[in-house]
Design a protein around this motif. Structure first.
Motif, PDB file in Angstrom:
ATOM      1  N   VAL A  91     -62.368  62.342  13.166  1.00  0.00           N
ATOM      2  CA  VAL A  91     -61.739  62.215  14.477  1.00  0.00           C
ATOM      3  C   VAL A  91     -62.325  61.002  15.198  1.00  0.00           C
ATOM      4  CG1 VAL A  91     -61.195  64.667  14.752  1.00  0.00           C
ATOM      5  CG2 VAL A  91     -63.385  63.812  15.546  1.00  0.00           C
ATOM      6  N   PHE A  92     -61.529  60.444  16.089  1.00  0.00           N
ATOM      7  CA  PHE A  92     -61.970  59.363  16.958  1.00  0.00           C
ATOM      8  C   PHE A  92     -62.167  59.933  18.356  1.00  0.00           C
ATOM      9  CE2 PHE A  92     -59.570  57.269  13.584  1.00  0.00           C
ATOM     10  CZ  PHE A  92     -60.509  56.335  13.165  1.00  0.00           C
ATOM     11  N   ALA A  93     -62.857  59.221  19.201  1.00  0.00           N
ATOM     12  CA  ALA A  93     -63.182  59.718  20.543  1.00  0.00           C
ATOM     13  C   ALA A  93     -61.938  60.098  21.339  1.00  0.00           C
ATOM     14  CB  ALA A  93     -63.999  58.678  21.303  1.00  0.00           C
ATOM     15  N   ALA A  94     -60.842  59.370  21.186  1.00  0.00           N
ATOM     16  CA  ALA A  94     -59.634  59.618  21.980  1.00  0.00           C
ATOM     17  C   ALA A  94     -58.670  60.613  21.329  1.00  0.00           C
ATOM     18  CB  ALA A  94     -58.904  58.308  22.234  1.00  0.00           C
ATOM     19  N   ASP A  95     -59.001  61.111  20.139  1.00  0.00           N
ATOM     20  CA  ASP A  95     -58.113  62.061  19.467  1.00  0.00           C
ATOM     21  C   ASP A  95     -57.999  63.361  20.248  1.00  0.00           C
ATOM     22  OD1 ASP A  95     -57.631  60.307  17.440  1.00  0.00           O
ATOM     23  OD2 ASP A  95     -58.781  61.381  15.923  1.00  0.00           O
ATOM     24  N   ILE A  96     -56.797  63.892  20.278  1.00  0.00           N
ATOM     25  CA  ILE A  96     -56.554  65.176  20.939  1.00  0.00           C
ATOM     26  C   ILE A  96     -56.701  66.276  19.890  1.00  0.00           C
ATOM     27  CG2 ILE A  96     -54.842  66.604  22.117  1.00  0.00           C
ATOM     28  CD1 ILE A  96     -53.759  64.002  23.360  1.00  0.00           C
ATOM     29  N   LEU A  97     -57.650  67.180  20.138  1.00  0.00           N
ATOM     30  CA  LEU A  97     -57.932  68.254  19.190  1.00  0.00           C
ATOM     31  C   LEU A  97     -57.123  69.515  19.465  1.00  0.00           C
ATOM     32  CD1 LEU A  97     -61.820  67.924  19.118  1.00  0.00           C
ATOM     33  CD2 LEU A  97     -60.137  66.893  17.583  1.00  0.00           C
ATOM     34  N   GLY A  98     -56.668  69.659  20.683  1.00  0.00           N
ATOM     35  CA  GLY A  98     -55.924  70.846  21.077  1.00  0.00           C
ATOM     36  C   GLY A  98     -55.593  70.759  22.554  1.00  0.00           C
ATOM     37  N   PHE A  99     -55.235  71.917  23.130  1.00  0.00           N
ATOM     38  CA  PHE A  99     -54.848  71.946  24.541  1.00  0.00           C
ATOM     39  C   PHE A  99     -55.380  73.222  25.194  1.00  0.00           C
ATOM     40  CE2 PHE A  99     -51.689  69.588  22.205  1.00  0.00           C
ATOM     41  CZ  PHE A  99     -51.481  68.468  22.985  1.00  0.00           C
ATOM     42  N   LEU A 100     -55.515  73.170  26.506  1.00  0.00           N
ATOM     43  CA  LEU A 100     -55.724  74.365  27.311  1.00  0.00           C
ATOM     44  C   LEU A 100     -54.432  74.596  28.062  1.00  0.00           C
ATOM     45  CD1 LEU A 100     -59.254  74.290  28.982  1.00  0.00           C
ATOM     46  CD2 LEU A 100     -58.445  75.728  27.121  1.00  0.00           C
ATOM     47  N   ARG A 101     -53.897  75.806  27.941  1.00  0.00           N
ATOM     48  CA  ARG A 101     -52.669  76.150  28.653  1.00  0.00           C
ATOM     49  C   ARG A 101     -53.045  76.907  29.909  1.00  0.00           C
ATOM     50  NH1 ARG A 101     -49.923  80.704  28.397  1.00  0.00           N
ATOM     51  NH2 ARG A 101     -50.815  81.293  26.399  1.00  0.00           N
ATOM     52  N   VAL A 102     -52.644  76.345  31.044  1.00  0.00           N
ATOM     53  CA  VAL A 102     -52.852  76.975  32.344  1.00  0.00           C
ATOM     54  C   VAL A 102     -51.468  77.115  32.955  1.00  0.00           C
ATOM     55  CG1 VAL A 102     -54.015  76.845  34.562  1.00  0.00           C
ATOM     56  CG2 VAL A 102     -55.093  75.826  32.547  1.00  0.00           C
ATOM     57  N   GLY A 103     -50.910  78.326  32.868  1.00  0.00           N
ATOM     58  CA  GLY A 103     -49.524  78.513  33.300  1.00  0.00           C
ATOM     59  C   GLY A 103     -48.625  77.670  32.424  1.00  0.00           C
ATOM     60  N   PRO A 104     -47.748  76.855  33.026  1.00  0.00           N
ATOM     61  CA  PRO A 104     -46.850  76.014  32.235  1.00  0.00           C
ATOM     62  C   PRO A 104     -47.456  74.650  31.872  1.00  0.00           C
ATOM     63  CG  PRO A 104     -46.232  75.906  34.538  1.00  0.00           C
ATOM     64  CD  PRO A 104     -47.369  76.895  34.442  1.00  0.00           C
ATOM     65  N   VAL A 105     -48.696  74.412  32.275  1.00  0.00           N
ATOM     66  CA  VAL A 105     -49.322  73.098  32.074  1.00  0.00           C
ATOM     67  C   VAL A 105     -50.218  73.127  30.837  1.00  0.00           C
ATOM     68  CG1 VAL A 105     -50.876  71.397  33.093  1.00  0.00           C
ATOM     69  CG2 VAL A 105     -49.283  72.649  34.551  1.00  0.00           C
ATOM     70  N   LEU A 106     -50.111  72.071  30.009  1.00  0.00           N
ATOM     71  CA  LEU A 106     -50.995  71.900  28.860  1.00  0.00           C
ATOM     72  C   LEU A 106     -51.965  70.763  29.163  1.00  0.00           C
ATOM     73  CD1 LEU A 106     -48.577  72.184  25.806  1.00  0.00           C
ATOM     74  CD2 LEU A 106     -50.211  73.880  26.627  1.00  0.00           C
ATOM     75  N   LEU A 107     -53.267  71.066  29.143  1.00  0.00           N
ATOM     76  CA  LEU A 107     -54.313  70.074  29.375  1.00  0.00           C
ATOM     77  C   LEU A 107     -54.873  69.649  28.020  1.00  0.00           C
ATOM     78  CD1 LEU A 107     -56.239  68.654  31.441  1.00  0.00           C
ATOM     79  CD2 LEU A 107     -57.735  70.624  31.147  1.00  0.00           C
ATOM     80  N   PRO A 108     -54.758  68.346  27.654  1.00  0.00           N
ATOM     81  CA  PRO A 108     -55.255  67.912  26.344  1.00  0.00           C
ATOM     82  C   PRO A 108     -56.774  67.975  26.274  1.00  0.00           C
ATOM     83  CG  PRO A 108     -54.497  66.028  27.618  1.00  0.00           C
ATOM     84  CD  PRO A 108     -54.179  67.245  28.425  1.00  0.00           C
ATOM     85  N   LEU A 109     -57.276  68.300  25.096  1.00  0.00           N
ATOM     86  CA  LEU A 109     -58.717  68.352  24.826  1.00  0.00           C
ATOM     87  C   LEU A 109     -59.058  67.219  23.869  1.00  0.00           C
ATOM     88  CD1 LEU A 109     -58.894  72.185  24.192  1.00  0.00           C
ATOM     89  CD2 LEU A 109     -59.759  70.990  26.205  1.00  0.00           C
ATOM     90  N   CYS A 110     -59.733  66.202  24.375  1.00  0.00           N
ATOM     91  CA  CYS A 110     -60.104  65.040  23.558  1.00  0.00           C
ATOM     92  C   CYS A 110     -61.431  65.286  22.846  1.00  0.00           C
ATOM     93  CB  CYS A 110     -60.221  63.792  24.426  1.00  0.00           C
ATOM     94  SG  CYS A 110     -58.637  63.265  25.077  1.00  0.00           S
ATOM     95  N   ALA A 111     -61.587  64.665  21.694  1.00  0.00           N
ATOM     96  CA  ALA A 111     -62.816  64.798  20.913  1.00  0.00           C
ATOM     97  C   ALA A 111     -64.013  64.268  21.703  1.00  0.00           C
ATOM     98  CB  ALA A 111     -62.684  64.066  19.587  1.00  0.00           C
TER      99      ALA A 111
END
Length: 141
Positions: A91-111
């Protein structure tokens, strides 16, 4: 371009002579793998004290843990990102590993750091809180 070898006797002798001629009483030089300290006696004192120390080689870097920045439901990234027994994904520092779902919003989780993704610590769709560990990354040298 090569660096100066401060542990070489010829280099130490040259620096000592230059310091003595200039009337300087000492010099201390630090570099990533060591330190050189030359102290030249002044006045009635006699002698020159030279000490060279080397620092131990750095040990393996500890695993980096990607933590949840807030509470939400954990959604791992694409199936191609999942670790398999025969190949762990880089993985690179800016890669998105997953998301946090808060209601209808997805927050990206970067490495956050380049390395090898070694483990996913949270189950898919698990409710996680602030600071809960989500992934482990082994940093690359």
């Amino acid at each position: 371009m090569s660096g100066i070898d401060f542990s070489a006797p010829a280099t130490i002798a040259f620096l000592t002579e230059a310091l003595t001629e200039a009337g300087v009483s000492g010099l201390e030089i630090s570099w990533p793998s060591g330190q050189l300290r030359i102290v030249i006696a002044t006045g009635n004192e006699a002698g020159i004290d030279v000490s060279v120390t080397s620092r131990p080689a750095p040990t393996a870097q500890p695993l980096v843990v990607v933590k949840a920045p807030m509470a939400g439901h954990f959604c791992p990234g694409s199936p191609s990102r999942s670790a398999t027994a025969d190949r762990l994904p880089s993985v690179f520092a800016a890669d998105i590993l997953g998301f946090l779902r808060v209601g209808p919003v997805l927050l990206p989780l970067c490495a956050g750091r380049a390395g090898i993704l070694t483990k996913q610590l949270a189950e898919p769709d698990a409710l996680v809180g602030f600071g809960d560990p989500l992934f482990e990354i082994e940093p690359q040298s």
